[in-house]
Every structure is written in C-alpha cells, then in structure tokens.
Design an enzyme around this catalytic site. Structure first.
Site, short mmCIF file in Angstrom:
data_model
loop_
_atom_site.label_atom_id
_atom_site.label_comp_id
_atom_site.label_asym_id
_atom_site.label_seq_id
_atom_site.Cartn_x
_atom_site.Cartn_y
_atom_site.Cartn_z
N GLU A 212 21.95 -4.98 37.72
CA GLU A 212 21.93 -4.80 36.43
C GLU A 212 22.11 -3.24 35.85
O GLU A 212 21.23 -2.59 35.34
CB GLU A 212 20.53 -5.25 35.63
CG GLU A 212 20.44 -6.81 35.84
CD GLU A 212 19.33 -7.43 35.30
OE1 GLU A 212 18.38 -6.62 34.55
OE2 GLU A 212 18.91 -8.66 35.37
N GLU B 172 20.34 -14.65 39.00
CA GLU B 172 19.06 -14.69 38.28
C GLU B 172 18.92 -15.55 37.12
O GLU B 172 19.94 -15.38 36.34
CB GLU B 172 18.55 -13.34 37.84
CG GLU B 172 18.10 -12.29 39.02
CD GLU B 172 17.48 -11.15 38.39
OE1 GLU B 172 17.07 -11.08 37.16
OE2 GLU B 172 17.31 -10.16 39.09
O1 IFM Z 1 12.25 -9.20 36.76
C1 IFM Z 1 13.55 -8.77 36.14
C2 IFM Z 1 14.68 -8.24 37.09
O2 IFM Z 1 14.04 -7.38 37.80
C3 IFM Z 1 15.73 -7.96 36.56
N1 IFM Z 1 16.17 -9.12 35.56
C4 IFM Z 1 15.40 -9.65 34.79
C5 IFM Z 1 14.24 -9.97 35.43
C6 IFM Z 1 12.90 -10.63 34.49
O3 IFM Z 1 13.01 -9.60 33.17
#
Ligand code: IFM
Length: 456
Positions: free
Chosen positions: A179, A367
């Site tokens: 990210e 994710e």
């Molecule tokens: O926990 C985070 C992760 O580290 C990065 N993406 C979003 C998740 C949830 O907020």
C-alpha cells in the site's frame, strides 16, 4: 442496507470450486502487526516502535512491542492455517530484524528466524508469499531522511538483494511494497502514521521514492531469481460523488486519481495522474534523468486490497484536493468498527478498473476483511458479521471472474487479531481471536466458515 446484505449472504451458495482449481486462496498478515519481540535477538527499532512511544499517536497508548507474539507463536499459528485448509500465507519481513540499522551490518538471528517461519510453512504444505516492505522502516534510516531521501533506493536494494539471495530457494512469491499510498499519504502528508511527517514536499518526495523502489525492487528480485513471481499491493476503494453536481463529480475524480491511480499508472509507463491532480506536477522536482523509465515495472501480478467505498464531496477548505470524504456513520449506512462502509460492489468495481489497464497479467485480492466488535462467549466467537462480509465480497469477486476479468486469487485480512496501526488493539480483523493478556488463540466462527468454504 444491513438487511439486504444479510439476506443475500444467507442465501449464498458460492463454493471455492466455483472460482476454478487454479485460484489462489490465502490469508494475510504483516510483521509489525503480529510479531512483537520488537527488541529481541538483535532487532533494531522501526519507525512504528518510535511513533507508538509518542503521546497521543496510538489509541489507548497501545504499542506493537508484543502484538500477537507471532515471534514465538509462529508454529502454532501456521498449524492453525493448516487446520483451516488455507494453502497460501502472505506475511512480511521486518527490515529492522534483518538489517537493524537499515543498511550495513546484517542480523543473522533475524534471518534465521524467518528461515524457521518459512520452513514451518513449507513443512505444513503452505506456500509463503512474502511482502518485503510493510511500513516498518528501520528508525536509523528515518534519522537520515527515510523515504524523503533518494538514498533510500540504495538502502532498499541492499535489503531486497539480501532477502532474495537468502530465500530464493524457498520463497517463490514476492510482493515489493504494501500500500504505497498509505506510506506517502498517511505517513508523509497527514502525519497520522509513522514517521508522522506532514506537508507537500515530504509527501511528493516520499511518493516518488516509494514508486521508484517499487519498480527497482521488482527488477532486483528478478535479477537474482528470474523465475520468482513478483507483485506489489495497492489499497483501493470505489469512489462515488456525494451528489451529481459537477463539483462533487470532479472532487471524486481527484480522489480516485490519488487513491487508485497514483502508483499503478507510473508503473505502467503512464506517468503520475497530473492531469487529474495538478498539485502532483511538483513531483518533477524530485525527478532525475531516466526516472520515467525507472518507474516502469512489469509485475507478474498486482495485489488489490479493498475494504470499502468512499463517498466524496467538494470542499473549498481542504488544500490541494478540495475534496473530503463523507463518513459512513454520517451517511447512516452499514459499516464496520472502523466506520468503513460495507459495500461489496466496491471490490468488483476495483477489479474491473484495474483489469482495464494493459500490462497487468494477473490481479489478486491480497487483502479483504473487516473489523467488528467481536465477543468471546463461553469460549466461542460467533462473528456472523465478518462471515457475511467475506461471503458478500466473494460473491462480487466471483461475478468479476465469471465476466472474464483477470482475477486469480483472494486472501483474507487477517489471520489473527493484531496491532491495527493507530487504532491499536481495538480493531479486530482476525479469523483467529487473540486474548492479548494471555496470547491464547481461539478460532472464530468465520475461520471455521472459511475452512468449510475452501473444502467445497
Ligand atoms: O491492517 C491493515 C493492513 O496493514 C493494511 N491494509 C488495511 C488493513 C486494515 O486496516
């Protein structure tokens, strides 16, 4: 809204086999959020260790020092992944465990630790997917300017080369950076994430150096391990305007450029989206000759990390962007404990958006998940909301797949409850509940549901 999602998911008949036999199913975690052991066996401090020690940065003064103690519990956690039938585990390496000061002296005990973790995955038939950088910069590098210093390219290459040489016989799937917009935006513009820097010049310099490291990191991996499968991961959200007015639609377009396009487009040779976001034009100050080409990268896959959608309104008061988010609770829509709207169509829209780019061979959801106020009652966590959340998002992933979009995998965030950055331990994302006083693990009902889903 809530009722609609519930009823759609209750009737859900999707099975993992609907996605095809070569679809990657997995679960994700990251080092800083789970490992703890922040100063054990030669590890150096990271910017998050320092950030958490400052006043009013993290909810309830929580720190990542112990987290979910994955450092000593990794065997138990990996055996849970096996018991849940999950074939792929995405984890990250902590740079400061491997090279405590970020550059120079190597910590062999840190490397040995990751060998043990990777070996445990392999012994349990679980494929490790390793993210090289998940926001935990070694503190000593921050002292030298961190992401705002172009020297970070050399430091990063040194770290990546070491990891890949060390693990190339065991790790096939690598992700370069997690990210990037969170690093630049939250960490270097808003100052709400470590290292807590603010302002346009910190933001633009960090952004350009992260983008360069992303593509140079890919080439570094490939030069050492040509058959590696290499990706990088982007947070992205479907953006809709608050109203149909021109002002709101233009504001939504600017936020879309910032959140969804700013890193993928330079990697695909399209440059930064300056047309939609004129304030980005000053990023050229940080360019050196040849940077346009250095930014290009042929990733084997792009990881999409999607949780919600954002509704955007024009705002005269927000500098550079002239746009603001309208929070989910203000809109009175069903949302998670993070106040993120539950909007399953967002994941479909994001797959569709990224699939329109030429040059991305595969998309993988690296994710997706949700934080809800879990309760342990009589030794059980009946997290129906999380189960329904995952089901309803998966229905949208399947819709995209059935339309022929190039989506090839899905990883739940996250294996265990963990340190949710500035939210500390309040937000629980795990399929596995952690009692943070005893470090006892309890598989939540969503975990059992995922296990059963994967077996059909
Ligand atoms: O926990 C985070 C992760 O580290 C990065 N993406 C979003 C998740 C949830 O907020």
């Amino acid at each position: 809204m809530y009722k609609e999602i519930v009823s759609a998911s209750e009737q859900s008949k999707i099975k993992s086999s609907d996605f095809g036999s070569d679809f990657y199913w997995g679960i994700s975690a990251s080092a800083l959020q789970t490992e703890g052991a922040h100063n054990i066996e030669g590890k150096g401090f990271s910017i998050w260790d320092e950030f958490a020690s400052k006043r009013n940065k993290i909810l309830n003064k929580d720190t990542p020092s112990v987290a979910a103690d994955f450092y000593s519990k990794y065997e138990e956690d990996i055996s849970i992944i096996k018991a849940l039938n999950i074939p792929n585990f995405r984890l990250s390496f902590a740079w400061s465990r491997i090279i405590p000061n970020g550059t120079g002296v190597i910590n062999r005990r840190g490397l040995n630790y990751y060998h043990k973790v990777i070996d445990a995955c392999i012994a349990n038939g679980i494929e490790p997917w390793v993210t090289l950088y998940n926001w935990d910069l070694p503190l000593e590098l921050e002292v030298k300017g961190g992401w705002t210093n172009r020297a970070i390219i050399n430091w990063f290459v040194e770290y990546v080369e070491l990891c890949v040489r060390e693990f190339k016989g065991k790790v096939k799937y690598w992700m370069v950076i997690n990210e990037p917009m969170a690093i630049a935006g939250a960490g270097h513009f808003l100052g709400i994430h470590a290292p807590g820097k603010k302002g346009k010049s910190n933001f633009l310099s960090a952004m350009h150096h992260v983008a360069l490291c992303q593509s140079i990191g890919l080439r570094t991996i490939k030069s050492i391990q040509p058959d590696a499968i290499v990706g990088t991961t982007f947070s992205c959200s479907y953006i809709t305007p608050y109203s149909n007015s021109d002002r709101d639609r233009r504001a939504a377009n600017r936020i879309d450029a910032l959140l969804n396009r700013a890193f993928i487009e330079p990697a695909l040779g399209m440059g930064y989206p300056i047309d939609s976001l004129p304030f980005l034009s000053d990023i050229k100050k940080y360019f050196q000759p040849g940077d346009e080409d250095l930014l290009k990268a042929n990733f084997d896959f792009v990881g999409i990390q999607n949780y919600t959608r954002e509704v955007v309104k024009a705002s005269f008061y927000i500098p550079y962007l002239f746009a603001k988010f309208v929070p989910a609770d203000k809109r009175k829509v069903y949302h998670t404990l993070m106040d993120w709207e539950v909007y399953p169509e967002s994941i479909y829209e994001m797959i569709k958006k990224f699939a329109q780019y030429e040059g991305i061979p595969k998309l993988i959801i690296t994710e997706n998940g949700a934080s809800f106020p879990d309760e342990m009652i009589d030794g059980e966590v009946n997290d129906r909301d999380r189960k329904r959340f995952i089901q309803s998002y998966l229905e949208q992933v399947l819709k995209a797949k059935n339309e022929g979009l190039n989506i090839h995998g899905y990883f739940v965030w996250s294996l265990t409850d963990n340190f949710e950055w500035t939210e500390g331990y309040r937000q629980r994302y795990g399929l596995v509940y952690i009692d943070f006083y005893t470090q006892k693990r309890t598989i939540k009902n969503s975990g059992y549901w995922y296990r059963d889903f994967l077996s059909k």
